[in-house]
Design a protein around this motif. Structure first.
Motif: not given
Lengths: 362, 287
Positions: A80-84, A97-100, A105-117, A244-247
């Protein structure tokens, strides 16, 4: 015969003869898949797009749960975060859209930090529901974001979908309409993503980090005693899977071109199906998700018209596999035959006892 | 806005969440099993009560009494024939099996009862309220809270005063040693899940009386139950009640500020507790 093997009597090998054959077959399959749009129908390309994206999601979930021992029921958060992230950068910043997708993926990676915390504060089974809660939080927060349609969602503007890079070239190359060219572009991107995911995970598992991962999964105390930092390994896997999931999520929604929080953060579509694919195919193997996604697609083609029955059958098969053959279809097959297409086990080859080493025959 | 009213409603809503959570807490405490189908089993219970109400024309409360032994049998059978086979060191198989059960129950209900929302007929009690001057307290929310307290009192009594409870605690501490003392852990597990399903039935009764339900509402109930358990601290039933009250309060206060924030506020309260006290407010178990 003065082979290298006889000079050094011991070698550690991961490659087998089957894996070499599998490697060449895989290259052939990939070449076929790359040129497929030249003669395949649009609906086949769309089906393959679906299979490839589900396969990629399954590979990353398998990396988390099967190799990392982290059973997450909240991976839909990263889809969802990757898509949004893709939708918001395209709609609000006018990005292509292609570079987006990369930003997704980057947004998902960033979100994963507080998630993992938060999630890593919960042990074992509670980690599973914890990730689910976090995914719900992400869904509810995104539903408040009015600029991308709030709870009802939004579509990619026509101006953005009609001018995606490479589509006009693809349209002239194959002589197809712009909408079919978009599907082909999405398909190729999904193919690249799937290959990078499988290849990357395979490489990771054969590396030193992969060995640490297996050690932590099998016995955290023993792994720690030989100097493996379990927490670091888990974080690494969690972040890689989120990326990977975000991409993949961004790519899926670039192709759909329409998004809503309930769809993009759907537990059924992005986590339940993925779990069944991995479990049915064989958890903890790279081949498993590949087998699983094919079974899943076949079941869907056969049963999707029956609605709720389809999910019931899928659930029952999943439970049945867990009870009767917990290693899944591929795992059971591999246990019986000893065949591994992507072997990660390290074998000690004793040169003096086996003068004709298997790897010389390729 | 009447803050006292909001707080009272929140506390009483917490009773419902504590009922959702007690069964989950019991099963986890004894066999370290997190049942991902817990929420869907609550919804299944609500449909079972509804079925008995419409077939036999009973009041929902009597229908729930009829459903209690049926749900016990369901829990017992589920544990004996399915879950006992996957319990072990590896947490993955039980998680995946209960996740499968969740999907199966949800879709079986969807197939059998359609996606229409249903409600248990509450009759007069559904609208009755006590006027306490500053606040009006609904009889039904009060009854829910009272039932939650009653369930926890009974569970604590069973746990610390009966032979069955001794077997539960012994198996929870060390199943191998318990089996040397003549306890059969598998039978104990089956009884525990049966009892958990009876609590689920009570939770289902109030779920159906207080709000409408449909086959898809189960997962959210699981999440509230889970949050209540974690906030309270593993192994403490009174802690679970406190956890339920905190979620209930957060949700009603959130909803009073902005109706769209109701659910989110509950989750945020959970995350805050997790941030400050990762082991919950009243932890007892060490695992």
């Amino acid at each position: 015969m003065n082979t290298p093997a006889s000079r050094t009597p011991y070698r550690v090998e991961t490659r087998t003869r089957t894996s070499s054959i599998a490697g060449f077959t895989a290259i052939a399959v990939v070449v076929l898949l790359v040129v497929l749009p030249a003669f395949a129908s649009r609906s086949l390309i769309q089906d393959l797009f679906f299979i490839l994206t589900m396969l990629t999601l399954a590979q990353f979930w398998n990396l988390l749960a099967g190799y990392g021992g982290l059973v997450s029921v909240g991976q839909q958060a990263f889809v969802g975060i990757g898509a949004y992230a893709l939708f918001s950068t395209v709609i609000l910043w006018g990005l292509d859209p292609v570079p987006a997708i990369l930003l997704g993926g980057l947004a998902a990676l960033v979100l994963a930090v507080p998630f993992g915390f938060f999630a890593f504060r919960l042990q074992g089974a509670y980690f599973a529901i914890g990730t689910w809660v976090l995914a719900e939080v992400a869904r509810l927060v995104v539903a408040q974001w009015k600029a991308v349609g709030g709870g009802t969602g939004t579509s990619l503007p026509r101006s953005a979908t009609e001018s995606i890079i490479f589509t006009s070239e693809i349209a002239t190359l194959f002589g197809v309409r712009a909408s079919a060219a978009r599907d082909i572009l999405a398909y190729w991107l999904a193919l690249v993503l799937a290959i990078v995911a499988i290849g990357g995970i395979y490489w990771l598992l054969r590396s030193k980090r992969g060995l640490a991962l297996a050690a932590v999964r099998d016995n955290p105390q023993a792994a720690r005693s030989v100097g493996v930092d379990a927490q670091r390994v888990k974080w690494f896997v969690f972040l890689v899977a989120a990326l990977g999931t975000g991409l993949t999520g961004a790519l899926i929604y670039m192709q759909k071109a329409r998004i809503s929080p309930d769809a993009a953060f759907s537990l059924n579509d992005w986590t339940a199906y993925v779990i069944f694919i991995v479990v049915i195919g064989g958890i903890g193997t790279i081949e498993g998700p590949i087998v699983g996604v094919l079974v899943f697609f076949a079941l869907q083609a056969l049963l999707a018209q029956y609605g709720a029955w389809y999910l019931m059958v899928l659930g029952v098969i999943g439970i049945g596999v867990m009870l009767l053959a917990p290693r899944g279809l591929w795992g059971s097959f591999s246990d019986r035959t000893g065949i591994q297409l992507f072997p990660i086990r390290r074998r000690l080859v004793v040169g003096a006892l086996t003068p004709k080493t298997p790897s010389r025959e390729e | 806005m009447n803050w006292i009213d909001t707080i009272v409603q929140g506390v009483l809503l917490g009773g419902l969440y504590a009922l959702f959570a007690s069964g989950l807490s019991l099963v986890f405490g004894i066999m370290r099993l997190v049942n991902l189908a817990h929420g869907d089993l609550i919804v299944l219970g609500a449909y079972l009560i509804l079925l008995i109400v419409s077939l036999l024309g009973l009041s929902p409360f009597v229908a729930a009494m009829v459903a209690l032994p049926l749900m016990f049998a369901l829990g017992y059978g589920l544990q004996k024939f399915v879950l006992n086979r996957v319990l072990g060191e590896d947490i993955l198989p039980p998680l995946l099996v209960t996740f499968g059960i969740s999907i199966v129950v949800q879709n079986a209900l969807l197939q059998g009862a359609s996606a229409d929302t249903q409600r248990l007929p509450a009759g007069d009690i559904g609208v009755a309220s006590l006027n306490l001057g500053i606040v009006n307290i609904g009889v039904l929310p009060l009854l829910t809270f009272g039932s939650a307290v009653g369930v926890i009192l009974i569970l604590n009594h069973v746990f610390y005063r009966t032979a069955l409870g001794r077997a539960f605690r012994a198996t929870s501490d060390d199943a191998t040693t318990a089996s040397l003392m003549g306890i059969r852990p598998r039978a104990v597990f089956a009884q525990a899940t049966g009892i958990a399903m009876m609590i689920v039935t009570i939770a289902a009764l109030y779920l159906g009386l207080r709000a409408s339900f449909d086959p898809a509402v189960g997962p959210a109930r699981l999440i509230y139950a889970f949050e209540a358990v974690i906030i309270g601290g593993l192994g403490s039933l009174w802690g679970t009640l406190a956890g339920g009250v905190i979620i209930g309060l957060a949700q009603t206060i959130g909803a009073a500020i902005n109706p769209e924030w109701q659910i989110l506020a509950g989750h945020v309260a959970f995350l805050l507790v997790l941030l400050v006290k990762p082991r919950g407010l009243f932890p007892r178990a060490f695992d």
